[in-house]
Scaffold this motif. Structure first.
Motif, short mmCIF file in Angstrom:
data_model
loop_
_atom_site.label_atom_id
_atom_site.label_comp_id
_atom_site.label_asym_id
_atom_site.label_seq_id
_atom_site.Cartn_x
_atom_site.Cartn_y
_atom_site.Cartn_z
N ALA A 130 0.84 -1.31 -0.06
CA ALA A 130 0.04 0.11 -0.20
C ALA A 130 0.84 1.18 -0.15
CB ALA A 130 -0.96 0.10 1.35
N VAL A 131 2.04 1.19 0.71
CA VAL A 131 2.79 2.19 0.82
C VAL A 131 3.50 2.69 -0.40
CG1 VAL A 131 5.11 3.25 1.87
CG2 VAL A 131 3.29 2.25 3.27
N ARG A 132 4.03 1.59 -1.17
CA ARG A 132 4.63 1.66 -2.49
C ARG A 132 3.62 2.37 -3.64
NH1 ARG A 132 3.76 -1.38 -6.92
NH2 ARG A 132 2.59 -2.99 -5.75
N LEU A 133 2.34 1.78 -3.44
CA LEU A 133 1.35 2.45 -4.28
C LEU A 133 1.29 3.84 -4.18
CD1 LEU A 133 -1.24 -0.68 -4.37
CD2 LEU A 133 0.16 0.03 -6.45
N ILE A 134 0.96 4.06 -2.92
CA ILE A 134 0.68 5.57 -2.74
C ILE A 134 2.00 6.42 -3.19
CG2 ILE A 134 0.55 7.41 -0.96
CD1 ILE A 134 -2.04 5.90 -1.17
N LYS A 135 3.03 5.89 -2.90
CA LYS A 135 4.47 6.60 -3.32
C LYS A 135 4.61 6.76 -5.18
CE LYS A 135 7.34 6.16 0.83
NZ LYS A 135 8.49 5.19 1.33
N GLU A 136 3.95 5.66 -5.55
CA GLU A 136 3.94 5.74 -7.07
C GLU A 136 2.71 6.37 -7.77
OE1 GLU A 136 3.98 1.54 -8.08
OE2 GLU A 136 5.94 1.29 -7.66
N GLY A 137 2.03 7.17 -6.74
CA GLY A 137 0.89 7.90 -7.34
C GLY A 137 -0.41 7.12 -7.60
N GLN A 138 -0.45 5.98 -7.12
CA GLN A 138 -1.79 5.06 -7.24
C GLN A 138 -2.78 5.31 -5.82
OE1 GLN A 138 -2.27 3.78 -10.06
NE2 GLN A 138 -0.20 4.48 -10.52
N VAL A 139 -4.06 4.81 -5.94
CA VAL A 139 -4.82 5.01 -4.70
C VAL A 139 -4.99 3.53 -4.39
CG1 VAL A 139 -6.33 6.64 -6.19
CG2 VAL A 139 -6.83 4.40 -6.45
N VAL A 140 -5.30 3.70 -2.83
CA VAL A 140 -5.57 2.63 -1.90
C VAL A 140 -6.60 2.86 -1.18
CG1 VAL A 140 -4.27 1.22 0.07
CG2 VAL A 140 -2.98 2.00 -1.92
N VAL B 208 3.58 11.38 3.29
CA VAL B 208 2.80 12.51 2.50
C VAL B 208 1.27 12.57 3.28
CG1 VAL B 208 4.05 12.80 0.44
CG2 VAL B 208 2.22 11.07 0.78
N PRO B 209 0.76 13.63 3.48
CA PRO B 209 -0.72 13.70 3.54
C PRO B 209 -1.55 12.80 2.39
CG PRO B 209 0.08 15.85 3.64
CD PRO B 209 1.21 14.99 2.98
N ILE B 210 -2.61 11.95 2.98
CA ILE B 210 -3.31 11.32 1.94
C ILE B 210 -4.73 11.87 1.85
CG2 ILE B 210 -4.27 9.16 1.78
CD1 ILE B 210 -1.91 7.79 2.74
N TYR C 189 -14.34 3.52 5.66
CA TYR C 189 -13.07 3.40 4.65
C TYR C 189 -12.91 4.41 3.63
CZ TYR C 189 -11.92 -1.41 5.99
OH TYR C 189 -11.70 -2.81 6.76
N GLY C 190 -11.48 5.07 3.74
CA GLY C 190 -11.35 5.75 2.74
C GLY C 190 -10.46 5.59 1.35
N LEU C 191 -10.67 6.32 0.40
CA LEU C 191 -9.79 5.80 -0.79
C LEU C 191 -8.75 6.92 -0.90
CD1 LEU C 191 -9.62 4.22 -3.32
CD2 LEU C 191 -10.94 5.81 -4.52
N GLY C 192 -7.49 6.52 -0.58
CA GLY C 192 -6.43 7.51 -0.60
C GLY C 192 -5.40 7.61 -1.64
N ALA C 193 -5.16 8.82 -1.75
CA ALA C 193 -3.82 9.23 -2.77
C ALA C 193 -3.31 10.13 -2.09
CB ALA C 193 -4.20 9.50 -4.26
N ASN C 194 -1.79 10.35 -2.52
CA ASN C 194 -0.93 11.50 -2.14
C ASN C 194 -1.50 12.80 -2.32
OD1 ASN C 194 1.16 13.26 -1.69
ND2 ASN C 194 2.67 12.40 -3.14
N ALA C 195 -1.87 13.64 -1.24
CA ALA C 195 -2.72 14.63 -1.32
C ALA C 195 -1.85 15.91 -1.93
CB ALA C 195 -3.01 15.26 0.20
N LEU C 196 -0.42 15.69 -2.21
CA LEU C 196 0.21 16.91 -2.76
C LEU C 196 0.70 16.38 -4.30
CD1 LEU C 196 2.88 17.23 -0.19
CD2 LEU C 196 0.86 18.78 -0.34
N ASP C 197 -0.26 15.50 -4.79
CA ASP C 197 0.17 15.18 -6.10
C ASP C 197 -1.14 15.20 -6.93
OD1 ASP C 197 0.24 13.70 -8.63
OD2 ASP C 197 1.57 12.12 -7.77
N GLY C 198 -1.61 16.19 -7.78
CA GLY C 198 -2.77 16.27 -8.37
C GLY C 198 -3.23 15.32 -9.17
N GLU C 199 -2.16 14.77 -10.03
CA GLU C 199 -2.60 13.53 -11.03
C GLU C 199 -2.94 12.35 -10.12
OE1 GLU C 199 -2.60 13.68 -14.36
OE2 GLU C 199 -2.36 15.69 -14.09
N ALA C 200 -2.32 12.01 -9.06
CA ALA C 200 -2.73 10.93 -8.16
C ALA C 200 -4.25 11.15 -7.72
CB ALA C 200 -1.66 10.93 -7.11
N CYS C 201 -4.38 12.44 -7.30
CA CYS C 201 -5.72 12.55 -6.77
C CYS C 201 -6.93 12.44 -7.74
CB CYS C 201 -6.03 14.05 -6.11
SG CYS C 201 -4.86 14.06 -4.64
#
Length: 485
Positions: free
Chosen positions: A92-102, A212-214, A110-122
């Motif tokens: 899960a950590v790897r996916l978040i760092k790669e710009g994916q959602v978890v 990073v914030p998620i 339950y939340g659907l998370g992505a890097n909050a500082l990465d617009g493309e991931a969001c």
């Protein structure tokens, strides 16, 4: 892409070839214009050994520029939220760092998370949920230090409130002035960012390890009831996301309270896991939007927080809510919100009248029983009434659950954990619940109850309202939405 042809072990391992005809195909239209479309296909599959596979639902994400793109494989990682190792979160950590959602559990839903500082991931959050782009996201943090990656200066009143209340970590979201590092996908182009520090140990550790914030709204299809179990997430998002962390049931069961602490007076924009009464201890002038604070059309057209503009929390079946209302109190209601009478007895009787109207039309009906008294009502012939609760739903897979037949009544008891199907005995401890206990229990089980009745195939769900105590305010807020829709 669905094809026909001879079945083989290789295709069975990678993708299914279908021998039989398609029984059902539904097109799920997105809530806003997207380049991605979702299809659900239900079919029986015949294998080369003539074994028939059970009915399955396949979600295929098909890009209009590449219509043969296969569905995403969704993996569920089961983790004990009370005792886990960091290594269990590596994927899960790897996916978040790669710009994916978890998808991951919090104490609320339950939340659907992505890097909050990465617009493309969001953007991938919006794609997976079919979420309108002007609906802002809530950023989740693991520490106050992480807050400063999005907020240059915490307003003094917010700082004083956090220090006095100690409500972080917890089910409370605050609005802050956003800095230029926060992408517009998170803020919906506004100058504020909604931030929360969850108390769930798995959620906070995931955020900490990701570094990073998620940003994470609820991990459901937009407009559906929020998920409080990993199976709810899978039902909605299988094939759309790569990873679901199964950390068990959520404790609170409704989303966080959203508070604009810097407004004058402070205003609760969305009721949730922290009640108005709890906030009054530290903010004596705090008001609730739409009650103590008048509605603002301009704010609702560009909402600073989720839950203010778009239809939320809506199951498939029609929802009819029977509200308690004090004499002389004015309340905005619609045709599917019935608050004509005030006492438990009156509410129960009116619920029975509406139930009989539906069953006389040959419809199946669900009842969400919020008190022991409601659960003991004479709903009809015993052979046609099924009693279920969270425990019995867990014990049965969706394939094993009975489907509704005409005149069937499904009674979902939120307050008892020892009911059996077709057994109208109840837990005597229910009678000892205080009104606040009732409110908390209803809030925790509400979304699961709506989903369970949907899976039973009911035509309508009747719900007896509860007083707005503690998280009861949040529960009623969620129930009024589908009842008005």
């Amino acid at each position: 892409r669905v094809t026909t042809g001879s079945s083989s072990a290789s295709t069975h391992a990678h993708l299914f070839n279908f021998h039989s005809s398609l029984h059902t195909a539904h097109y799920y239209a997105p809530h806003h214009q997207l380049a991605t479309h979702a299809f659900a296909v239900a079919t029986y599959c015949n294998c080369s050994n003539n074994n028939k596979l059970p009915l399955r639902r396949f979600y295929l994400n098909m890009d209009t520029t590449n219509p043969t793109a296969p569905a995403t494989a969704t993996r569920i990682i089961k983790v004990n939220s009370d005792a886990f190792e960091d290594g269990e979160l590596d994927e899960a950590v790897r996916l978040i760092k790669e710009g994916q959602v978890v998808a991951f559990p919090t104490e609320t839903v339950y939340g659907l998370g992505a890097n909050a500082l990465d617009g493309e991931a969001c953007k991938k959050i919006f794609d997976a949920k079919r979420r309108p782009a002007d609906n802002p996201l809530i950023a989740h943090i693991a520490s106050l230090d992480m807050l400063h990656s999005m907020v240059d200066q915490v307003p003094p009143r917010a700082q004083a409130f956090l220090e006095a209340s100690r409500m972080w970590p917890g089910p409370l979201t605050l609005l802050f002035p956003a800095n230029d590092k926060v992408p517009k996908e998170v803020t919906a182009g506004l100058n504020t960012v909604a931030v929360r520090m969850p108390s769930h140990p798995l959620a906070r550790r995931l955020i900490h390890l990701a570094g990073v914030p998620i940003a994470a709204p609820s991990a459901n299809s937009s407009g559906r009831p929020s998920p409080t179990t990993a199976s709810h997430v899978y039902d909605d998002l299988q094939g759309r996301i790569q990873c679901i962390i199964d950390g068990g049931d959520c404790d609170v069961g409704v989303e966080s309270t959203v508070l604009d602490v810097c407004a004058n007076p402070p205003i609760i924009l969305r009721p949730g896991g922290v009640s108005h009464e709890q906030l009054l201890r530290f903010l004596p002038d705090v008001v609730v939007y739409g009650k103590g604070a008048a509605r603002d059309n301009a704010m609702e057209s560009k909402p600073p927080t989720p839950g203010m503009k778009y239809r939320h929390y809506s199951p498939t079946a029609q929802v009819i809510l029977f509200e308690h209302q004090a004499v002389g109190e004015k309340n905005e209601v619609a045709s599917d919100v019935d608050n004509s009478n005030n006492t438990d007895v009156d509410v129960a009787q009116r619920l029975l009248v509406r139930l009989r109207t539906h069953t006389e039309r040959g419809e199946s009906v669900g009842v969400i029983a919020t008190t022991a008294e409601i659960a003991q009502l004479p709903f009809g012939p015993q052979s046609l009434v099924h009693y279920i609760d969270r425990d019995t739903v867990k014990q049965q897979s969706q394939q094993q659950q009975q489907t509704s037949t005409p005149n069937t009544v499904w009674v979902y008891r939120l307050l008892s954990t020892h009911n059996n199907n077709n057994n109208n005995t109840h837990n005597d401890n229910d009678n000892n619940n205080t009104e606040k206990d009732v409110a908390a229990s209803v809030a925790k089980g509400l979304f699961g109850a709506l989903r369970a009745l949907d899976s039973c195939g009911v035509d309508a769900s009747l719900v007896a309202g509860i007083p707005d105590y503690t998280t009861g305010d949040a529960a009623m807020n969620r129930l009024r939405t589908p009842a008005r829709s």
